[in-house]
Design an enzyme around this catalytic site. Structure first.
Site, short mmCIF file in Angstrom:
data_model
loop_
_atom_site.label_atom_id
_atom_site.label_comp_id
_atom_site.label_asym_id
_atom_site.label_seq_id
_atom_site.Cartn_x
_atom_site.Cartn_y
_atom_site.Cartn_z
N HIS A 72 7.61 47.77 83.21
CA HIS A 72 8.93 47.83 84.15
C HIS A 72 9.60 49.52 84.58
O HIS A 72 8.82 50.24 84.24
CB HIS A 72 10.32 47.77 83.17
CG HIS A 72 10.28 48.38 81.77
ND1 HIS A 72 11.31 49.16 82.16
CD2 HIS A 72 10.10 48.06 80.88
CE1 HIS A 72 11.63 50.40 80.71
NE2 HIS A 72 10.20 48.92 80.12
N CYS A 76 7.40 48.31 75.37
CA CYS A 76 6.73 48.10 76.93
C CYS A 76 5.54 49.37 77.41
O CYS A 76 6.03 50.08 76.96
CB CYS A 76 7.92 48.26 77.55
SG CYS A 76 8.28 46.20 76.65
#
Length: 360
Positions: free
Chosen positions: A262, A281
């Site tokens: 992201h 992440c």
């Protein structure tokens, strides 16, 4: 300097890494390289420490042995330091700062051990790569988009903290979300949100994070007992926007670990040498370039259309016509076909070599 178009994973990299091992065995057999003293070393400096620095840079093939043996930090030494920094993933400024000094003082035997440890990892991946794929090397905190053995774009990354390590991944990227909501994982609710709310009761409101009960009804944060584990029974969702923890883009792929790639509002972190700040992440620098490459084979998603989707502020999804293979790998030492041998910290202590191959 390292060529930006040469990938970390390739059959050629396997071959060159195999060839680098005897070279480092020879360095070890000669007694390795000298330790560099901790002192300010930069252009124009005259010091006995510069003599050791020259020897260290020559041993690692960063400085031509014909470039002198003096005690002055000249432009030849500066350029050699820059090359050393580039192949160790450090900020390239030509100064022997703390991080550069620590990397230089990792013993030659440890570097040889790293090459031997990482060669099987490179072999396992290098022979079965598709023509078009994405690779994120976790210890390097770097992403490559690769087509036909050539790096098309390279992106600085933020990956998992040592105590919240990003996992190895073999998957396929299937979707890009624009202006996404962020649903806070239970692990982060437990480890981060509960302590934050105890210290700062208006934290959720300021971060525009809404709370929903199991029936999907929004509830005020004040109704929750933050001095218990009650909060883990609720769902926490952050509104879209430039303040959102995922920034403007989320990149999805199937994974049992519940991780994804992201954007981020904390873009200043990309400038750090130590880029291990996430909860597993991976955050992507220049993410618009990245998703434009990902969506190149999906109609109606050119760069202007990507920019417009973000600018609109609306939730939009781009389902990819051809999913792109994705590999998150753990490689701390490799050599590319240009002869440059690269090293990174064993940040998750997975090389089995102890702390010696880490910078503190």
């Amino acid at each position: 300097m390292p060529k930006s178009t040469l990938p970390t994973l390739s059959p050629a990299t396997v071959e060159t890494t195999e060839q680098a091992i005897p070279s480092y065995e020879a360095i070890v057999a000669r007694g390795g390289w000298p330790a560099i003293p901790k002192e300010p070393l930069r252009v124009g400096r005259k010091s006995a420490g510069v003599v050791a620095l020259r020897q260290r840079l020559t041993a690692g093939s960063d400085l031509d042995p014909n470039a002198g043996q003096g005690d002055i930090y000249d432009t030849y030494v500066e350029q050699a330091v820059r090359r050393f920094q580039a192949r160790h993933g450090l900020t390239v400024d030509g100064r022997v700062n703390e991080a550069t000094l620590a990397a230089m003082n990792v013993p030659a035997q440890a570097r040889l051990n790293q090459l031997k440890t990482n060669l099987p990892r490179l072999r396992a991946m290098g022979s079965s790569l598709p023509p078009r794929f994405v690779m994120c090397n976790l210890p390097a905190a770097q992403i490559e988009t690769i087509e036909n053995g050539v790096v098309v774009t390279r992106h600085t990354a933020i990956v998992g903290k040592p105590d919240r390590a990003s996992p190895d991944i073999n998957s396929r990227i299937v979707e890009v979300n624009f202006n996404p909501f962020w649903t806070v994982p239970v692990s982060i609710v437990r480890k981060d949100l509960i302590p934050k709310m105890q210290a700062e009761p208006d934290y959720l409101v300021k971060q525009r994070i809404r709370v929903y009960d199991p029936k999907g009804v929004e509830v005020p944060p004040g109704q929750i007992n933050w001095y218990s584990q009650e909060a883990v029974n609720y769902r926490f969702r952050q509104d879209p926007g430039d303040f959102n923890s995922m920034g403007s883009i989320r990149i999805n792929f199937p994974s049992p670990h519940g991780v994804y790639m992201h954007d981020t509002p904390s873009k200043n972190l990309f400038g750090d040498d130590f880029r291990f700040h996430s909860s597993g992440c991976v955050r992507v620098q220049n993410v618009r370039d990245f998703v434009t490459w990902l969506l190149a084979e999906t109609p109606n998603w050119s760069r202007p259309e990507v920019d417009q989707a973000i600018k609109s502020g609306e939730r939009k999804d781009a389902r990819m016509i051809k999913p792109v293979p994705l590999h998150w790998v753990y490689v701390t030492a490799w050599a590319t076909p240009d002869g440059v041998v690269q090293f990174r910290d064993d940040i998750y202590n997975r090389d089995g070599l102890g702390q010696v191959a880490q910078r503190g």
